[in-house]
Design a protein around this motif. Structure first.
Motif, PDB file in Angstrom:
ATOM      1  N   ALA A  30     116.815  22.823 -97.030  1.00 43.09           N
ATOM      2  CA  ALA A  30     116.391  24.124 -96.511  1.00 43.09           C
ATOM      3  C   ALA A  30     117.558  25.095 -96.368  1.00 43.09           C
ATOM      4  O   ALA A  30     117.452  26.261 -96.766  1.00 43.09           O
ATOM      5  N   SER A  31     118.679  24.646 -95.823  1.00 46.14           N
ATOM      6  CA  SER A  31     119.795  25.573 -95.615  1.00 46.14           C
ATOM      7  C   SER A  31     120.402  26.024 -96.940  1.00 46.14           C
ATOM      8  O   SER A  31     120.805  27.183 -97.076  1.00 46.14           O
ATOM      9  N   VAL A  32     120.462  25.125 -97.925  1.00 42.93           N
ATOM     10  CA  VAL A  32     120.979  25.509 -99.241  1.00 42.93           C
ATOM     11  C   VAL A  32     120.035  26.530 -99.866  1.00 42.93           C
ATOM     12  O   VAL A  32     120.469  27.584-100.342  1.00 42.93           O
ATOM     13  N   ASN A  33     118.743  26.225 -99.873  1.00 46.68           N
ATOM     14  CA  ASN A  33     117.764  27.148-100.458  1.00 46.68           C
ATOM     15  C   ASN A  33     117.845  28.524 -99.807  1.00 46.68           C
ATOM     16  O   ASN A  33     117.889  29.551-100.485  1.00 46.68           O
ATOM     17  N   LYS A  73     108.853  24.381-101.848  1.00 43.91           N
ATOM     18  CA  LYS A  73     109.943  25.204-101.322  1.00 43.91           C
ATOM     19  C   LYS A  73     110.292  26.414-102.198  1.00 43.91           C
ATOM     20  O   LYS A  73     111.271  27.104-101.921  1.00 43.91           O
ATOM     21  N   THR A  74     109.517  26.666-103.257  1.00 46.53           N
ATOM     22  CA  THR A  74     109.811  27.850-104.071  1.00 46.53           C
ATOM     23  C   THR A  74     109.343  29.097-103.322  1.00 46.53           C
ATOM     24  O   THR A  74     108.495  29.029-102.436  1.00 46.53           O
ATOM     25  N   ASP A  75     109.909  30.229-103.682  1.00 44.16           N
ATOM     26  CA  ASP A  75     109.531  31.516-103.086  1.00 44.16           C
ATOM     27  C   ASP A  75     109.101  32.423-104.228  1.00 44.16           C
ATOM     28  O   ASP A  75     109.940  33.016-104.916  1.00 44.16           O
ATOM     29  N   GLU A  76     107.799  32.495-104.437  1.00 49.05           N
ATOM     30  CA  GLU A  76     107.253  33.246-105.575  1.00 49.05           C
ATOM     31  C   GLU A  76     107.489  34.744-105.459  1.00 49.05           C
ATOM     32  O   GLU A  76     107.317  35.474-106.432  1.00 49.05           O
ATOM     33  N   SER A  77     107.900  35.229-104.301  1.00 48.51           N
ATOM     34  CA  SER A  77     108.167  36.659-104.154  1.00 48.51           C
ATOM     35  C   SER A  77     109.478  37.058-104.828  1.00 48.51           C
ATOM     36  O   SER A  77     109.732  38.235-105.046  1.00 48.51           O
ATOM     37  N   VAL A  94     133.788  20.529-101.496  1.00 42.72           N
ATOM     38  CA  VAL A  94     132.759  20.183-100.521  1.00 42.72           C
ATOM     39  C   VAL A  94     132.617  21.304 -99.500  1.00 42.72           C
ATOM     40  O   VAL A  94     133.612  21.845 -99.006  1.00 42.72           O
ATOM     41  N   LEU A  95     131.382  21.628 -99.197  1.00 40.81           N
ATOM     42  CA  LEU A  95     131.052  22.570 -98.136  1.00 40.81           C
ATOM     43  C   LEU A  95     130.057  21.862 -97.232  1.00 40.81           C
ATOM     44  O   LEU A  95     128.986  21.456 -97.687  1.00 40.81           O
ATOM     45  N   GLU A  96     130.427  21.677 -95.989  1.00 43.58           N
ATOM     46  CA  GLU A  96     129.537  20.998 -95.043  1.00 43.58           C
ATOM     47  C   GLU A  96     128.290  21.842 -94.796  1.00 43.58           C
ATOM     48  O   GLU A  96     128.372  23.071 -94.691  1.00 43.58           O
ATOM     49  N   GLU A  97     127.158  21.184 -94.670  1.00 49.88           N
ATOM     50  CA  GLU A  97     125.903  21.886 -94.443  1.00 49.88           C
ATOM     51  C   GLU A  97     125.985  22.787 -93.214  1.00 49.88           C
ATOM     52  O   GLU A  97     125.480  23.908 -93.218  1.00 49.88           O
ATOM     53  N   GLU A  98     126.666  22.313 -92.172  1.00 56.64           N
ATOM     54  CA  GLU A  98     126.784  23.080 -90.933  1.00 56.64           C
ATOM     55  C   GLU A  98     127.639  24.330 -91.101  1.00 56.64           C
ATOM     56  O   GLU A  98     127.598  25.232 -90.275  1.00 56.64           O
ATOM     57  N   GLU A  99     128.442  24.383 -92.176  1.00 60.73           N
ATOM     58  CA  GLU A  99     129.352  25.503 -92.402  1.00 60.73           C
ATOM     59  C   GLU A  99     128.769  26.570 -93.329  1.00 60.73           C
ATOM     60  O   GLU A  99     129.422  27.575 -93.600  1.00 60.73           O
ATOM     61  N   ILE A 100     127.558  26.336 -93.826  1.00 61.06           N
ATOM     62  CA  ILE A 100     126.988  27.275 -94.791  1.00 61.06           C
ATOM     63  C   ILE A 100     126.608  28.581 -94.109  1.00 61.06           C
ATOM     64  O   ILE A 100     125.864  28.608 -93.136  1.00 61.06           O
ATOM     65  N   THR A 101     127.167  29.637 -94.656  1.00 62.26           N
ATOM     66  CA  THR A 101     126.742  31.002 -94.356  1.00 62.26           C
ATOM     67  C   THR A 101     126.644  31.682 -95.712  1.00 62.26           C
ATOM     68  O   THR A 101     127.110  31.134 -96.725  1.00 62.26           O
ATOM     69  N   GLU A 102     126.090  32.864 -95.737  1.00 60.62           N
ATOM     70  CA  GLU A 102     126.042  33.582 -97.005  1.00 60.62           C
ATOM     71  C   GLU A 102     127.451  33.754 -97.560  1.00 60.62           C
ATOM     72  O   GLU A 102     127.704  33.493 -98.735  1.00 60.62           O
ATOM     73  N   ALA A 103     128.371  34.158 -96.701  1.00 63.14           N
ATOM     74  CA  ALA A 103     129.741  34.421 -97.137  1.00 63.14           C
ATOM     75  C   ALA A 103     130.458  33.146 -97.580  1.00 63.14           C
ATOM     76  O   ALA A 103     131.129  33.134 -98.617  1.00 63.14           O
ATOM     77  N   SER A 104     130.314  32.057 -96.818  1.00 63.68           N
ATOM     78  CA  SER A 104     131.042  30.829 -97.167  1.00 63.68           C
ATOM     79  C   SER A 104     130.510  30.225 -98.468  1.00 63.68           C
ATOM     80  O   SER A 104     131.284  29.686 -99.268  1.00 63.68           O
ATOM     81  N   LEU A 105     129.213  30.307 -98.695  1.00 63.73           N
ATOM     82  CA  LEU A 105     128.627  29.771 -99.919  1.00 63.73           C
ATOM     83  C   LEU A 105     129.074  30.577-101.132  1.00 63.73           C
ATOM     84  O   LEU A 105     129.511  30.014-102.138  1.00 63.73           O
ATOM     85  N   LEU A 106     128.995  31.886-101.045  1.00 64.51           N
ATOM     86  CA  LEU A 106     129.410  32.742-102.151  1.00 64.51           C
ATOM     87  C   LEU A 106     130.902  32.554-102.441  1.00 64.51           C
ATOM     88  O   LEU A 106     131.311  32.421-103.597  1.00 64.51           O
ATOM     89  N   GLU A 107     131.714  32.486-101.396  1.00 62.25           N
ATOM     90  CA  GLU A 107     133.154  32.276-101.564  1.00 62.25           C
ATOM     91  C   GLU A 107     133.442  30.930-102.234  1.00 62.25           C
ATOM     92  O   GLU A 107     134.276  30.840-103.136  1.00 62.25           O
ATOM     93  N   ALA A 108     132.741  29.878-101.808  1.00 65.16           N
ATOM     94  CA  ALA A 108     132.957  28.553-102.385  1.00 65.16           C
ATOM     95  C   ALA A 108     132.569  28.526-103.863  1.00 65.16           C
ATOM     96  O   ALA A 108     133.288  27.943-104.686  1.00 65.16           O
ATOM     97  N   ILE A 109     131.460  29.135-104.204  1.00 62.24           N
ATOM     98  CA  ILE A 109     131.012  29.168-105.604  1.00 62.24           C
ATOM     99  C   ILE A 109     132.026  29.909-106.465  1.00 62.24           C
ATOM    100  O   ILE A 109     132.410  29.446-107.540  1.00 62.24           O
ATOM    101  N   ARG A 110     132.479  31.061-105.984  1.00 68.46           N
ATOM    102  CA  ARG A 110     133.459  31.836-106.749  1.00 68.46           C
ATOM    103  C   ARG A 110     134.774  31.075-106.905  1.00 68.46           C
ATOM    104  O   ARG A 110     135.375  31.051-107.978  1.00 68.46           O
ATOM    105  N   LYS A 111     135.231  30.448-105.815  1.00 71.51           N
ATOM    106  CA  LYS A 111     136.488  29.694-105.861  1.00 71.51           C
ATOM    107  C   LYS A 111     136.375  28.518-106.827  1.00 71.51           C
ATOM    108  O   LYS A 111     137.283  28.254-107.615  1.00 71.51           O
ATOM    109  N   LEU A 112     135.254  27.821-106.769  1.00 63.06           N
ATOM    110  CA  LEU A 112     135.042  26.690-107.682  1.00 63.06           C
ATOM    111  C   LEU A 112     135.094  27.153-109.128  1.00 63.06           C
ATOM    112  O   LEU A 112     135.730  26.529-109.965  1.00 63.06           O
ATOM    113  N   TYR A 113     134.428  28.249-109.419  1.00 64.94           N
ATOM    114  CA  TYR A 113     134.414  28.737-110.792  1.00 64.94           C
ATOM    115  C   TYR A 113     135.817  29.153-111.231  1.00 64.94           C
ATOM    116  O   TYR A 113     136.237  28.843-112.346  1.00 64.94           O
ATOM    117  N   GLN A 114     136.552  29.823-110.347  1.00 65.32           N
ATOM    118  CA  GLN A 114     137.915  30.250-110.693  1.00 65.32           C
ATOM    119  C   GLN A 114     138.842  29.053-110.909  1.00 65.32           C
ATOM    120  O   GLN A 114     139.737  29.106-111.744  1.00 65.32           O
TER     121      GLN A 114
END
Length: 168
Positions: free
Chosen positions: A19-22, A46-50, A117-137
């Motif tokens: 749920a938190s990842v989605n 768990k899909t969001d058709e909107s 690794v990003l702990e589930e408890e640490e997920i925020t919009e900013a931390s997730l986006l930052e982690a994805i960008r850092k991983l890709y870089q």
């Protein structure tokens, strides 16, 4: 409908979805879609058709198509990530929500330099986006670590362990 001009990000929330990842992936979609195309396996119900955005597709689960999606995004289950040398961000379920094995596996891959690794408890919009960008870089660093990993040839590793036991 994907194109070749952006990399594909495959998001899998586990067999039942996380749920938190989605929730957080959906919140950062406008930013993610500037840099990536996203396949999102959300979990049953768990899909969001909107959400109808170019470069974003979501599924409850997949079966026959999963190998094609893995090939497109370049990933598979956690052990296949290392075997295929695919950079990955692992978000293990918290100890409150699981037996803790996901945390142990994720930290093991992190120590070996195979995963971020990003702990589930640490997920925020900013931390997730930052982690994805850092991983890709830093993807080449992870690819190199996985390519050099001694455990990638698991059959030979098992044979070596058996031979060590025999000669001990």
């Amino acid at each position: 409908g994907f194109t070749s001009d952006k990399p594909v990000l495959l998001v899998i929330g586990g067999s039942l979805g996380a749920a938190s990842v989605n929730e957080n992936v959906r919140k950062i979609l406008p930013e993610l879609l500037k840099e990536f195309q996203v396949i999102h396996i959300c979990g049953k119900g768990k899909t969001d058709e909107s959400i109808q955005l170019t470069g974003y597709v979501q599924y409850e689960y997949v079966q026959e198509q999963l190998p094609d999606m893995f090939a497109l995004a370049g990933a598979n289950a956690i052990c296949e990530l290392a075997a295929l040398s695919k950079p990955n961000l692992l978000i293990p379920l918290s100890a409150k929500a699981s037996r803790g094995d996901q945390i142990l596996n994720a930290r093991s891959f992190e120590r070996q330099g195979y995963s971020m690794v990003l702990e589930e408890e640490e997920i925020t919009e900013a931390s997730l986006l930052e982690a994805i960008r850092k991983l890709y870089q830093e993807r080449n660093k992870y690819i190199a670590a996985m390519s050099a990993g001694k455990n990638l040839n698991s059959i030979q590793h098992i044979v070596n362990l058996i031979e060590e036991c025999i000669h001990s």
